[in-house]
Enzyme design. Structure first.
Site, PDB file in Angstrom:
ATOM      1  N   ASP A  78       0.820  -1.213   0.000  1.00 28.18           N
ATOM      2  CA  ASP A  78       0.000   0.000   0.000  1.00 28.18           C
ATOM      3  C   ASP A  78       0.856   1.267   0.000  1.00 28.18           C
ATOM      4  O   ASP A  78       0.324   2.372   0.048  1.00 28.18           O
ATOM      5  CB  ASP A  78      -0.927   0.011   1.229  1.00 28.18           C
ATOM      6  CG  ASP A  78      -2.397  -0.042   0.824  1.00 28.18           C
ATOM      7  OD1 ASP A  78      -2.679  -0.292  -0.358  1.00 28.18           O
ATOM      8  OD2 ASP A  78      -3.259   0.185   1.691  1.00 28.18           O
ATOM      9  N   ASP A 118       1.788  -9.729   9.561  1.00 27.62           N
ATOM     10  CA  ASP A 118       2.265  -8.355   9.492  1.00 27.62           C
ATOM     11  C   ASP A 118       3.673  -8.337   8.897  1.00 27.62           C
ATOM     12  O   ASP A 118       4.376  -9.360   8.879  1.00 27.62           O
ATOM     13  CB  ASP A 118       2.277  -7.721  10.882  1.00 27.62           C
ATOM     14  CG  ASP A 118       0.911  -7.201  11.284  1.00 27.62           C
ATOM     15  OD1 ASP A 118       0.015  -7.135  10.421  1.00 27.62           O
ATOM     16  OD2 ASP A 118       0.722  -6.863  12.474  1.00 27.62           O
ATOM     17  N   ASP A 159       6.433  -7.402   9.958  1.00 28.23           N
ATOM     18  CA  ASP A 159       7.527  -7.779  10.863  1.00 28.23           C
ATOM     19  C   ASP A 159       7.233  -9.074  11.610  1.00 28.23           C
ATOM     20  O   ASP A 159       7.869  -9.368  12.618  1.00 28.23           O
ATOM     21  CB  ASP A 159       7.778  -6.656  11.867  1.00 28.23           C
ATOM     22  CG  ASP A 159       6.563  -6.377  12.731  1.00 28.23           C
ATOM     23  OD1 ASP A 159       5.441  -6.479  12.211  1.00 28.23           O
ATOM     24  OD2 ASP A 159       6.730  -6.053  13.922  1.00 28.23           O
ATOM     25  N   ASP A 204      -9.436  -6.294  12.291  1.00 30.17           N
ATOM     26  CA  ASP A 204      -9.328  -7.686  12.720  1.00 30.17           C
ATOM     27  C   ASP A 204     -10.476  -8.091  13.642  1.00 30.17           C
ATOM     28  O   ASP A 204     -11.227  -9.032  13.362  1.00 30.17           O
ATOM     29  CB  ASP A 204      -7.976  -7.928  13.399  1.00 30.17           C
ATOM     30  CG  ASP A 204      -7.547  -6.790  14.319  1.00 30.17           C
ATOM     31  OD1 ASP A 204      -8.403  -5.971  14.722  1.00 30.17           O
ATOM     32  OD2 ASP A 204      -6.351  -6.717  14.661  1.00 30.17           O
TER      33      ASP A 204
END
Length: 728
Positions: free
Chosen positions: A168, A234, A236, A331
């Site tokens: 994005d 994610d 990381d 979420d």
């Protein structure tokens, strides 16, 4: 018949409890009753800590809490016509009721959490196709490369696994922005990540516009993929090789299963853990949630999606048009929507990914503000207690998860309430010092005991209060803004891979020093009132002790916002691999000692490099756990420590191609068992007494450290800003 008997028994017990908590008894009798309950809870903790005995112990504690509620309601509120006393008294009363209500919700959720689930096997011949989504916005390519490489290395049939990078930060909207510098940076990012994905064998996806933040990005991934299951990591969050083997099998057991969620395990400390230096021996903040609360939610089919480290069924997401995007916590909103339409969830209590927490206090607060605002939006938009389709237990579970984020109101009220009396003489409690002390003491001790029963191995005494305190200063306005305008908050990405090189007071730290100063004045006011109003000395002493406890909490917070320089960015775990190191054409055998996402420790099994200068560049090769092209990994030597067994080297990775990222991922993330062992080593039940003593020691030391940071840096700033006097 049996059900009727159970109902009658519980009705009789409830009636007896009501009678007992409303009996008019003396203070001495109340203290004796409280002592008996505490003794019984301690005995049961050591003799019968599980099953029905655990419920009995919690029930005994609940009786004391109910007794306290009855006393507070019937004996301590000032008359309504004394408006200056009544208003702050009612505010405090409501804050206490909020805390007690949250305690009861917690009891419902985690009194008997679901035991860890057994992993069902995956039918590899008929394994469902899996699409892995790694959404990104502004993360560095090196960080993404490691996560993508770890995702590719998961144990699963290669022809049934595809990995997607959802970018994005390189959308058409950004690449064509009017700001030339920003547009050029977006184009460079897109090109860099496309090259990275091509080298790794990953599919790169972006979109035209940045609509609906992370939810929109994930939905774009759904539109351009076909896998039966969708895994979200994610940027990381690097998975272990066993991630899919531990999760996918559950979907074959239940066709209405939409989610398998796993814990978020972090290999670096959060700001509190780093600045208080507790990371190695104290359970992390998130372990209480992932270690016990999610298991409690799972018992009631209410464990929810946490944004990453999860597997979801595409068919379920299609029924809701993908991931929900109305709130900024897509979420939990997605989960409550699917739960309300009859889909189920499962929680797997094993750390299967390793991630990075916010390094600075400012980014930590930014992340928590987003969580708080998102859960408030869910509370407003979805009204969990009344949401059609949810069972009653699910409604209570979602209420518990959402209402928790109102804690800044209660925390602020408990902070300032004693000052109403100490500074202004307001009578917010119409009770003598002896009554106040007797009821508050028994209530606090029982409350601590109940928390220890619920979360003993996962949270030390007083640490939850400290985490809430350090967040409340900034979360209060964040929550208020949502209550006023639910649509106002926007999604903000949490900063990743930050570093600190110098000691400093956080840019968000000043309010904590002001609060500490005000509370310190409260100590002075306590002394002044004792001297000038000896007839109220008992009440003043009790209120003064309350203020002193707040002062200790505020002092500990000074240590949290006094940020220490970072040494190693992420914790290294033991990894044993044989290999070789080459420096300036010379080669020697090695054994790796430990590894993390940022570097590796190796032992050179010779003395050929004993006089090597720090900063030297080297190439290492080692055994790998998966098939990959043979190659060498470039590193930079950062530390040397010769001993009688050879030479220990601390090295930092210097990757420059896709193969290097695959080698790093194989070293750092192949084995999840290391993370489990690290968690178990930290999960020690401190007990209420020792835990309280430990907290007091930390608070006193951190108060002095925080003040030394503040005044030391202030003097340094003044001296550097003051021009030198001309020589005479």
């Amino acid at each position: 018949m049996r059900t009727t008997i159970y109902v009658i028994v519980w009705a009789v017990i409830a009636a007896l409890v009501v009678v007992l908590i409303t009996l008019p008894i003396s203070l001495q009798a109340h203290l004796i009753a409280g002592a008996i309950v505490v003794t019984a809870m301690i005995a049961l903790k050591f003799l019968r800590p599980d099953g029905v005995w655990r419920l009995i112990a919690l029930g005994l504690g609940t009786a004391i809490v109910l007794r306290y509620i009855y006393w507070r309601t019937t004996s301590t509120l000032p008359p309504a016509n004394q408006i200056e006393d009544f208003i702050p008294a009612m505010i405090l009363y409501l804050a206490e009721f909020y805390n007690i209500g949250m305690l009861f919700l917690s009891l419902f959720v985690v009194a008997l959490p679901l035991p860890p689930r057994k992993t069902p096997p995956v039918d590899l011949e008929n394994a469902p196709t899996v699409d892995v989504f790694v959404p990104t916005y502004n993360e560095e390519a090196d960080l993404l490369a490691t996560t993508l490489a770890a995702a590719l290395a998961m144990d699963y049939p290669a022809d049934r696994l595809k990995v997607f990078l959802l970018d994005d930060g390189g959308t058409d909207e950004k690449c064509n922005a009017d700001n030339f510098v920003a547009a050029n940076a977006a184009k460079e990012r897109r090109g860099t990540l496309q090259k990275l994905c091509e080298g790794l064998g990953v599919t790169y996806l972006t979109r035209e516009r940045n609509i609906s933040a992370k939810a929109g990005n994930l939905n774009n991934g759904i539109a351009h993929s076909e896998g039966e299951l969708i895994v979200v990591f994610d940027a990381d969050h690097a998975p272990a090789r066993s991630f899919l083997a531990e999760t996918v099998g559950f979907f074959g057991q239940d066709p209405k299963l939409f989610l398998v969620q796993t814990p978020h395990f972090f290999i670096n400390p959060d700001p509190l853990e780093r600045n208080l230096q507790t990371f190695k021996y104290m359970p992390s903040e998130n372990e209480m949630f992932y270690g016990i609360i999610q298991r409690g939610l799972d018992k009631w089919d209410a464990s929810f999606f946490c944004g990453s480290a999860a597997v979801l069924r595409r068919q379920a997401l299609k029924t809701t048009n993908g991931f929900a995007g109305r709130s900024i916590t897509e979420d939990a909103e997605t989960a409550i929507t699917l739960h309300a339409t009859g889909w189920h969830s499962v929680y797997v209590d094993k750390p299967l990914i390793a991630g990075l927490q916010p390094a600075t206090f400012a980014s930590f607060i930014g992340q928590r503000s987003r969580w708080a605002q998102g859960m408030m939006q869910i509370l407003i938009y979805h009204r969990p207690l009344f949401k059609t389709g949810l069972s009653l237990p699910q409604r209570l579970c979602y209420c518990s998860s959402a209402l928790f984020w109102l804690f800044p109101f209660a925390r602020w009220i408990f902070l300032i309430s004693p000052l109403f009396y100490l500074f202004f003489g307001l009578q917010i409690f119409t009770a003598s010092g002896a009554e106040f002390f007797a009821y508050i003491l028994s209530y606090m001790v029982v409350n601590l005991m109940m928390q220890n029963y619920l979360y003993g191995r996962y949270r030390w005494p007083w640490i939850s209060e400290l985490y809430e305190f350090i967040q409340s200063v900034y979360l209060l306005p964040a929550v208020v803004s949502v209550l006023i305008n639910p649509g106002k908050p926007t999604f903000k990405v949490t900063a990743k891979n930050e570093s600190l090189e110098t000691r400093r007071v956080s840019e968000l730290g000043l309010p904590f020093f002001i609060i500490f100063g005000v509370l310190a004045l409260g100590v002075v006011a306590t002394y002044w009132r004792i001297i000038t109003e000896p007839y109220n000395a008992d009440t003043t002493v009790v209120v003064g002790l309350w203020n002193l406890l707040n002062l200790l909490m505020a002092g500990c917070a000074l240590g949290v916002v006094s940020e220490r320089p970072e040494g190693r960015a992420a914790r290294r775990f033991a990894v044993r691999r044989r290999g070789e190191i080459t420096i300036d054409g010379q080669t020697a055998p090695i054994v790796t000692e430990n590894a993390s996402v940022d570097g590796v420790g190796i032992r050179v099994l010779s003395h050929v490099f004993d006089k090597l200068p720090v900063g030297s560049e080297a190439l290492i090769s080692f055994e790998t756990t998966i098939n990959m092209p043979a190659g060498t990994l470039p590193v930079r030597v950062m530390r040397l420590a010769p001993d009688d067994k050879g030479l220990l080297m601390g090295c930092r990775y210097a990757p420059s191609e896709a193969l290097h990222s695959r080698m790093i991922a194989d070293l750092a993330f192949s084995d999840a068992e290391r993370w489990t062992l690290f968690q178990k080593a930290r999960r020690q039940n401190m007990g209420v007494v020792y835990g309280t003593i430990r907290f007091l020691r930390i608070a006193i030391f951190q108060t002095s450290r925080g003040l030394s940071y503040f005044f030391g840096l202030y003097r340094l700033t003044r001296s550097s800003a003051t021009p030198a006097r001309p020589a005479e």
